[in-house]
Design a protein around this motif. Sequence first.
Motif, PDB file in Angstrom:
ATOM      1  N   LEU A 353     -14.129  -1.798  12.928  1.00 60.83           N
ATOM      2  CA  LEU A 353     -14.835  -2.683  13.869  1.00 60.83           C
ATOM      3  C   LEU A 353     -16.199  -3.104  13.338  1.00 60.83           C
ATOM      4  O   LEU A 353     -16.748  -4.127  13.746  1.00 60.83           O
ATOM      5  N   VAL A 356     -16.041  -6.732  11.932  1.00 66.98           N
ATOM      6  CA  VAL A 356     -15.438  -7.867  12.654  1.00 66.98           C
ATOM      7  C   VAL A 356     -16.237  -9.141  12.386  1.00 66.98           C
ATOM      8  O   VAL A 356     -17.452  -9.093  12.170  1.00 66.98           O
ATOM      9  N   ASN A 359     -13.365 -14.685  12.524  1.00 65.24           N
ATOM     10  CA  ASN A 359     -11.948 -14.941  12.235  1.00 65.24           C
ATOM     11  C   ASN A 359     -11.073 -13.688  12.275  1.00 65.24           C
ATOM     12  O   ASN A 359      -9.904 -13.756  11.902  1.00 65.24           O
ATOM     13  N   THR A 360     -11.625 -12.558  12.677  1.00 68.11           N
ATOM     14  CA  THR A 360     -10.826 -11.324  12.711  1.00 68.11           C
ATOM     15  C   THR A 360      -9.626 -11.516  13.638  1.00 68.11           C
ATOM     16  O   THR A 360      -9.809 -11.908  14.801  1.00 68.11           O
ATOM     17  N   PRO A 361      -8.404 -11.265  13.136  1.00 71.29           N
ATOM     18  CA  PRO A 361      -7.252 -11.415  14.034  1.00 71.29           C
ATOM     19  C   PRO A 361      -7.382 -10.504  15.258  1.00 71.29           C
ATOM     20  O   PRO A 361      -7.734  -9.327  15.131  1.00 71.29           O
ATOM     21  N   VAL A 363      -5.219  -9.207  17.072  1.00 66.76           N
ATOM     22  CA  VAL A 363      -4.301  -8.069  17.103  1.00 66.76           C
ATOM     23  C   VAL A 363      -4.942  -6.831  16.445  1.00 66.76           C
ATOM     24  O   VAL A 363      -4.687  -5.699  16.856  1.00 66.76           O
ATOM     25  N   ILE A 364      -5.818  -7.059  15.466  1.00 64.87           N
ATOM     26  CA  ILE A 364      -6.516  -5.926  14.829  1.00 64.87           C
ATOM     27  C   ILE A 364      -7.420  -5.246  15.867  1.00 64.87           C
ATOM     28  O   ILE A 364      -7.443  -4.018  15.984  1.00 64.87           O
ATOM     29  N   VAL A 367      -5.236  -3.230  18.325  1.00 64.16           N
ATOM     30  CA  VAL A 367      -4.697  -1.974  17.772  1.00 64.16           C
ATOM     31  C   VAL A 367      -5.811  -0.943  17.581  1.00 64.16           C
ATOM     32  O   VAL A 367      -5.648   0.235  17.930  1.00 64.16           O
ATOM     33  N   LEU A 368      -6.955  -1.381  17.061  1.00 62.83           N
ATOM     34  CA  LEU A 368      -8.061  -0.439  16.846  1.00 62.83           C
ATOM     35  C   LEU A 368      -8.538   0.151  18.169  1.00 62.83           C
ATOM     36  O   LEU A 368      -8.820   1.342  18.280  1.00 62.83           O
TER      37      LEU A 368
ATOM     38  N   LEU B   3      -1.402  -2.456  10.005  1.00 62.83           N
ATOM     39  CA  LEU B   3      -1.674  -1.964  11.360  1.00 62.83           C
ATOM     40  C   LEU B   3      -0.559  -1.037  11.846  1.00 62.83           C
ATOM     41  O   LEU B   3      -0.834  -0.023  12.494  1.00 62.83           O
ATOM     42  N   PHE B   6      -1.080   2.128  10.095  1.00 61.41           N
ATOM     43  CA  PHE B   6      -2.243   2.792  10.685  1.00 61.41           C
ATOM     44  C   PHE B   6      -1.843   3.525  11.978  1.00 61.41           C
ATOM     45  O   PHE B   6      -2.196   4.695  12.188  1.00 61.41           O
ATOM     46  N   LEU B  44      -9.013  -2.081   5.722  1.00 56.75           N
ATOM     47  CA  LEU B  44      -9.202  -3.069   6.790  1.00 56.75           C
ATOM     48  C   LEU B  44     -10.652  -3.539   6.841  1.00 56.75           C
ATOM     49  O   LEU B  44     -10.938  -4.726   6.982  1.00 56.75           O
ATOM     50  N   MET B  48     -11.879  -7.346   6.006  1.00 56.80           N
ATOM     51  CA  MET B  48     -12.578  -8.186   6.974  1.00 56.80           C
ATOM     52  C   MET B  48     -13.981  -8.562   6.499  1.00 56.80           C
ATOM     53  O   MET B  48     -14.457  -9.654   6.778  1.00 56.80           O
ATOM     54  N   LEU B 134      -0.584 -11.259  10.468  1.00 56.81           N
ATOM     55  CA  LEU B 134      -1.942 -11.125  11.022  1.00 56.81           C
ATOM     56  C   LEU B 134      -2.698 -12.457  10.990  1.00 56.81           C
ATOM     57  O   LEU B 134      -3.765 -12.573  11.581  1.00 56.81           O
ATOM     58  N   LEU B 136      -4.021 -13.728   8.345  1.00 59.30           N
ATOM     59  CA  LEU B 136      -5.083 -13.743   7.330  1.00 59.30           C
ATOM     60  C   LEU B 136      -4.662 -14.549   6.097  1.00 59.30           C
ATOM     61  O   LEU B 136      -5.495 -15.205   5.467  1.00 59.30           O
ATOM     62  N   GLN B 139      -5.180 -18.634   5.821  1.00 59.66           N
ATOM     63  CA  GLN B 139      -6.195 -18.962   6.832  1.00 59.66           C
ATOM     64  C   GLN B 139      -7.077 -20.100   6.301  1.00 59.66           C
ATOM     65  O   GLN B 139      -7.566 -20.025   5.169  1.00 59.66           O
TER      66      GLN B 139
END
Lengths: 484, 156
Positions: A353, A356, A359-361, A363-364, A367-368, B3, B6, B44, B48, B134, B136, B139
Amino acid sequence: MTNARPVDVNGRPYNRILMVITLLTGTFTTFLTQTILTTAFPTLMRDFNIGASAVQWLTTGFMLVMGIMIPVSAWLLAKFNVKYLYISAISLFLLGTIICRFAVSFPMLLAGRLIQAAGVGMSAPTFQNVMYSIFPPQKRGSAMGLAGIVIGLAPAVGPTLSGWVLLHHGWRSLFSIIIPIAILVIIAASFTMRKVLTTTNPKIDSISVVMSTLGFGSVLYGFSTVGDRGWGSPIVLLALAIGVIFVALFVYRQLHMDTPLLELRVFTSPLYTLSVILTAVAFMSMVGVEMVLPMYIQTIRGESAFHSGLILLPGAVMMGIMSPITGRIFDRLGAKRLSTTGLFLLLVGTMPLIAVDVNTPIVIVTVLYAIRMFGITMVTMPVTTAGMNALPASLISHGTAVNNTVRQIAASIGTAILVSVLSVVTKANMPGAGVSAASAAAQIRTATVTGYRAAFVVSLIFAVVGFILATRLPSDRIDQEDMK
Amino acid sequence: MILILFAILALAFFIIMVFMQHSKLRSILIAVSGCLMVVCAVLLTLTMSTHLGFQKVTKTATVAYSAETRVTKHGQGASYTVVVKSPSGHQTKYVNAGPDQTVILRKGNAAMLQSTVTKRRAKNGFVKFMYMYLGLDNQVISSHTEISVPDWKTVK
């Protein structure tokens, strides 16, 4: 022996399952109201023609009154029959809800909200105390696991539920749906609740009540307004100073009284003390992110409050599913394995996190957040129950009151720290003068994202501190046997 | 995929930590699942923050329009949309929204479109697999479009 029908303090048998269902329903409803209104703030601001700072009082005031009521709860529980205390608390809550439902002005709505909060402040510790008392220590984990469903799930589903209701109906319907449930809980409580806690008729020390109200009220007010006013604001500093002085006086007085309002000698139990600190740290990490993450989803990603609630809903559902499971595991094993696992998951779930961006999806994030909640469920209730189990039965009401007060303050401190870090870092990264309008907008967005990242770094630090503290817990039964 | 991995690791870590008896195997499994979780979290985080495993790919394209192509500009000022309608009735919308997504409409004798699109693409199949679904991979980072037409209609 444990299969025998439970009896109340007068030796009369009662139905424990029905009593628990009544308590869970009532508490779920009262805890839901904590967050149900936030989605309706824009509508309320328009309807009552008020600003953002005024409407915020519906939450700040609620939290303040709740925080003030909790320290008094130990005395209330010792003085009054728990059945009538719970019915009175839900009745007060119902009265506040009715006032809110028919409010014709903002002061009337706020008054209703504060009455609601007084009811919640009385019912929450009553609920916890009854749950601790009607189950033997070896089954308290399972009982508190059930409690965790309502305490954790209800505030989390509040914004999603209210967002969905507000799509089709007005804000008054948020209160309309609560009224019949509260009435049903009162009716059910009058049949299913029993006097399960012994009363002692203690005298109330009014000076302690004044000190506690001024102290905890000012501390909570100070921390809750840091986000808006900043740490340098004279009002914040004055509130915190008054709060610290009165809390110190309150502590001094309690330690020098024969029958204190709040028995602070609960801290003589090292396990209880560690459990309170550990729960407070986990709460700071949890509540801060629960506050900041929806802000990120709404301000940076442009999602509505309803959608932000939906994005975070899997995390809340995870908490609801895992709470009874961790409760049962606690009864079998203890708190150490669960809490170290939970805090490790909280740590690794928070780490990404801190990166972030716009543009962070999504869904990530979902889930986090779910992994974080998975971890938190293994910490809060098991550790609290372990602490309570370390206390003698006579101190449980005081232990609950102290724990709830510390939690309430920790939640407001955690939120205040995260929100102020967010605001300070965002301001520090804002574009200077002479930047074109087009690039200024992009830079402002980047600055805000940097602020959110910094806030999540602080939450990560809380998780690390919690993880270190969890390793200090005594070994679980299974590990002690293995060591032998 | 990362994910899912994870989440599975989180569940495995929980089961190993909580339910297994003290043994060498338990210690090894805790270390392995714990380390893999940390690796996933770090990957991850790096993906990001620094777009680890991804690269920028820029493509430039030129499309010639037929004379019957109709162009309409919706909106004014900095935020507007340009709709290009082909003779077959197919419509394409181009949005001007900030410095990373520009659409310039200019008068020209020949109707044509020039676009420069920069996308983030996975460097290899493994990265593509780990981050599939996802959004990404592929993009769009920036898109600059220039449309030249003899004339267009403006709708305010």
